[in-house]
Design an enzyme around this catalytic site. Sequence first.
Site, mmCIF file in Angstrom:
data_model
loop_
_atom_site.group_PDB
_atom_site.id
_atom_site.type_symbol
_atom_site.label_atom_id
_atom_site.label_comp_id
_atom_site.label_asym_id
_atom_site.label_seq_id
_atom_site.Cartn_x
_atom_site.Cartn_y
_atom_site.Cartn_z
ATOM 1 N N LYS A 1 62.912 62.354 -43.628
ATOM 2 C CA LYS A 1 63.046 60.899 -43.563
ATOM 3 C C LYS A 1 63.596 60.508 -42.194
ATOM 4 C CE LYS A 1 64.875 62.289 -46.989
ATOM 5 N NZ LYS A 1 64.904 63.607 -47.689
ATOM 6 N N THR B 1 65.775 66.727 -54.070
ATOM 7 C CA THR B 1 65.243 67.901 -54.752
ATOM 8 C C THR B 1 66.149 68.269 -55.925
ATOM 9 O OG1 THR B 1 64.284 68.662 -52.671
ATOM 10 C CG2 THR B 1 64.490 70.278 -54.439
ATOM 11 N N GLU C 1 76.048 65.851 -44.385
ATOM 12 C CA GLU C 1 75.072 65.189 -45.258
ATOM 13 C C GLU C 1 75.703 64.127 -46.152
ATOM 14 O OE1 GLU C 1 71.494 66.363 -48.403
ATOM 15 O OE2 GLU C 1 72.690 67.932 -47.440
ATOM 16 N N SER D 1 62.135 68.882 -49.312
ATOM 17 C CA SER D 1 60.820 68.402 -49.744
ATOM 18 C C SER D 1 60.221 67.395 -48.777
ATOM 19 C CB SER D 1 60.917 67.763 -51.136
ATOM 20 O OG SER D 1 61.420 68.668 -52.086
ATOM 21 N N ASP E 1 66.814 62.749 -41.598
ATOM 22 C CA ASP E 1 67.316 63.491 -42.756
ATOM 23 C C ASP E 1 66.261 64.527 -43.114
ATOM 24 O OD1 ASP E 1 68.317 64.431 -45.132
ATOM 25 O OD2 ASP E 1 68.323 62.508 -46.169
#
Length: 281
Positions: free
Chosen positions: A22, A108, A80, A19, A15
């Site tokens: 993952k 974020t 997503e 920011s 992912d």
Amino acid sequence: MGTSKSRGSVRIGVDVGSSLTKLAFRGGSGAVRYELLGRGAYDQVVETVQKLQPQVLGLTGGGAAQLASRLDGRAVQVNEFTAWGTGANHLLSRRQKTDTYLLVSLGTGTSVMLVDHQDVRRLGGTALGGGTILGLGAALLQQSSFADTCALAAQGSRDSVDLLVRDIYSDPDRPLQGDLTAASFGRMARQDNSPPREDMAAAIMRLVGENVTLIAGGHARHLGLDRLVFGGSTLRNNPALQAVLTEVSSLLGLKAYFLTNGEFAGALGALASAPETEVTP
């Protein structure tokens, strides 16, 4: 970065957020491990893919297309919101399990999704999220570290920063509960001295958490649902924000659940949703 495994037996989901990056790894035993990297960690991910040669490689998030271009077509991109819903379904504990719920992803920014069995639909969201906490921490606290802002918030109280209903209505027969927020940061213009940094940090968490829950709670009430499931990297080591989400959910008559390893829901969902791929050097 990852440990050595039998080539071709590993499945990887990534992912790629604005920011953080993952990763979720599943080996031949079925066990899952997670790894958290900084923003734009493309070189590290490419190196890991070349090393492990995964049987499945699923990518999701805002940076998925850019990472995919570095992998020469060897990865599958997963929507997503589909990834998040699939990952959350895997992460929900047996006690939390339910067919239909609202999933609140605090990254974020924040997205609110309706998960109905395997169907996932984004209902809305808000620009308030981890990016807000990071930005306000830098602007108001001269604090560039997200983790340090979370630690400060855990030690503070927003009461010296926010204007509360009881500050406006002194009468005990006030029309609203006294400790509700009348104006976020409303005390700042009414006092000469700046409040402690810990209190400012707590007020930042209250601003984000209260408004996120009110938005998600409005969707829940409209749909007749009674629970909110929270996940995302903004909740990582952030007890102050979790406390706000829990409190406001309760005020709305809703149950708040927090995904264990919830920051990895998207990566896990990308891993689970991507078909098997032939990854070659």
